[in-house]
Design a protein around this motif. Sequence first.
Motif, PDB file in Angstrom:
ATOM      1  N   LEU A  23       0.998  -1.655   0.018  1.00  0.00           N
ATOM      2  CA  LEU A  23      -0.234  -0.159   0.197  1.00  0.00           C
ATOM      3  C   LEU A  23       0.747   1.161  -0.254  1.00  0.00           C
ATOM      4  O   LEU A  23       1.712   2.154   0.617  1.00  0.00           O
ATOM      5  CB  LEU A  23      -0.959   0.266   0.681  1.00  0.00           C
ATOM      6  CG  LEU A  23      -1.748  -1.032   1.164  1.00  0.00           C
ATOM      7  CD1 LEU A  23      -2.666  -1.048   2.769  1.00  0.00           C
ATOM      8  CD2 LEU A  23      -2.834  -1.007  -0.036  1.00  0.00           C
ATOM      9  N   SER A  24       0.514   2.693  -0.721  1.00  0.00           N
ATOM     10  CA  SER A  24       0.890   3.318  -0.436  1.00  0.00           C
ATOM     11  C   SER A  24       0.102   4.492  -0.039  1.00  0.00           C
ATOM     12  O   SER A  24      -0.149   5.396  -0.380  1.00  0.00           O
ATOM     13  CB  SER A  24       1.632   3.838  -2.159  1.00  0.00           C
ATOM     14  OG  SER A  24       0.446   4.016  -2.866  1.00  0.00           O
ATOM     15  N   LEU A  25       0.221   4.358   1.308  1.00  0.00           N
ATOM     16  CA  LEU A  25      -0.374   5.542   1.894  1.00  0.00           C
ATOM     17  C   LEU A  25       0.897   6.503   2.516  1.00  0.00           C
ATOM     18  O   LEU A  25       1.607   6.855   2.344  1.00  0.00           O
ATOM     19  CB  LEU A  25      -0.830   5.050   3.108  1.00  0.00           C
ATOM     20  CG  LEU A  25      -1.745   3.584   3.338  1.00  0.00           C
ATOM     21  CD1 LEU A  25      -2.007   2.783   4.642  1.00  0.00           C
ATOM     22  CD2 LEU A  25      -3.034   4.202   2.654  1.00  0.00           C
ATOM     23  N   SER A  26      -0.171   8.085   2.084  1.00  0.00           N
ATOM     24  CA  SER A  26       0.617   8.975   2.288  1.00  0.00           C
ATOM     25  C   SER A  26       0.871   9.296   3.455  1.00  0.00           C
ATOM     26  O   SER A  26       0.414   8.913   4.695  1.00  0.00           O
ATOM     27  CB  SER A  26      -0.343  10.013   1.288  1.00  0.00           C
ATOM     28  OG  SER A  26      -1.308  10.103   2.607  1.00  0.00           O
ATOM     29  N   ASP A  27       1.365  10.582   3.963  1.00  0.00           N
ATOM     30  CA  ASP A  27       1.903  10.768   5.198  1.00  0.00           C
ATOM     31  C   ASP A  27       0.732  11.061   6.178  1.00  0.00           C
ATOM     32  O   ASP A  27       0.123  10.706   7.131  1.00  0.00           O
ATOM     33  CB  ASP A  27       3.143  12.107   4.742  1.00  0.00           C
ATOM     34  CG  ASP A  27       4.635  11.372   4.430  1.00  0.00           C
ATOM     35  OD1 ASP A  27       5.238  10.453   4.782  1.00  0.00           O
ATOM     36  OD2 ASP A  27       5.074  12.476   4.841  1.00  0.00           O
ATOM     37  N   ALA A  28       0.424  12.099   5.380  1.00  0.00           N
ATOM     38  CA  ALA A  28      -1.309  12.346   6.077  1.00  0.00           C
ATOM     39  C   ALA A  28      -1.849  11.105   6.936  1.00  0.00           C
ATOM     40  O   ALA A  28      -3.045  11.381   7.569  1.00  0.00           O
ATOM     41  CB  ALA A  28      -2.183  13.582   5.470  1.00  0.00           C
ATOM     42  N   GLN A  29      -2.318  10.034   5.208  1.00  0.00           N
ATOM     43  CA  GLN A  29      -3.092   9.500   6.266  1.00  0.00           C
ATOM     44  C   GLN A  29      -2.141   8.460   7.087  1.00  0.00           C
ATOM     45  O   GLN A  29      -3.192   7.265   7.828  1.00  0.00           O
ATOM     46  CB  GLN A  29      -3.381   7.742   4.904  1.00  0.00           C
ATOM     47  CG  GLN A  29      -4.128   8.770   3.588  1.00  0.00           C
ATOM     48  CD  GLN A  29      -3.406   8.056   2.856  1.00  0.00           C
ATOM     49  OE1 GLN A  29      -2.726   7.863   1.323  1.00  0.00           O
ATOM     50  NE2 GLN A  29      -5.406   7.524   1.633  1.00  0.00           N
ATOM     51  N   LEU A  30      -0.662   7.998   6.770  1.00  0.00           N
ATOM     52  CA  LEU A  30      -0.316   7.487   8.297  1.00  0.00           C
ATOM     53  C   LEU A  30      -0.541   8.277   9.258  1.00  0.00           C
ATOM     54  O   LEU A  30      -0.449   7.707  10.584  1.00  0.00           O
ATOM     55  CB  LEU A  30       1.448   7.205   8.034  1.00  0.00           C
ATOM     56  CG  LEU A  30       1.407   6.253   6.758  1.00  0.00           C
ATOM     57  CD1 LEU A  30       3.265   6.594   6.449  1.00  0.00           C
ATOM     58  CD2 LEU A  30       0.972   5.028   6.842  1.00  0.00           C
TER      59      LEU A  30
END
Length: 218
Positions: A23-30
């Motif tokens: 998965l490539s979650l953004s910094d904001a999602q993390l």
Amino acid sequence: MRSGFDRSALSQRLADGSRALGLSLSDAQLSQLMDYLQLLAKWNSVYNLTAVRDLSQMVTQHLLDSLAAVPAFAAATRVLDVGAGGGLPGIVLAVARPDLAITLIDTVHKKTAFLTQVKAELGLQNVTVKTGRVEQLQADPPFDVITSRAFAELKDFITWSSHLLSPDGCFLALKGVYPREEMERLPQGWTVVEVVALDVPGLGAERHIVRIQRGEQQ
Ligand SMILES: C[S@@+](CC[C@H](N)C(=O)[O-])C[C@H]1O[C@@H](n2cnc3c(N)ncnc32)[C@H](O)[C@@H]1O
């Protein structure tokens, strides 16, 4: 905030695990997922949301466990999470897939009060929270995916919620060990179309996701 919450180490564990899941979650999602974990840890003693107390285990057993299921929702648009409890997998899914509309239902008011608080604090506009029994929920339009984790035997899950599923929709049930016996006891008119083994980083236990649709068993 709760003392002992090492955000940087937990965040690294989450980032490494989600990358391992592809998965490539953004910094904001993390960051949203860490905010969620922090709320879960803070309010667990009040709302009795999870038996898992260790924070790094919460990352593995709750966040990564739910994230491992995300690819199975690729074609979904409107999702119902039945017996959402503290928000698993629904809240994690809502963060990972902001394009999905997700409804979370639970019978226990203190759990849904927590979920409403999470929705507000994380700014999750794609989440709707309902309190009550799924058997009594009405939905118009219906959902194209109905999911659950640690909720009920497959036959009860389907019997109680099939009135909420669109004609072409599917159930995605998150299970531990391969649920062979449960799959043999499905209500008539329903069929298992796929069982995917999930590899949750660091978990060391079996996880499966079972896709069930209308149709007769072969
Ligand atoms: C074991 S917990 C699982 C919570 C969460 N899905 C997880 O994996 O951590 C099952 C949840 O289902 C809820 N529940 C039980 N029967 C229900 C029903 N008929 N309709 C909606 N929720 C129900 C319970 O209140 C409980 O929070």
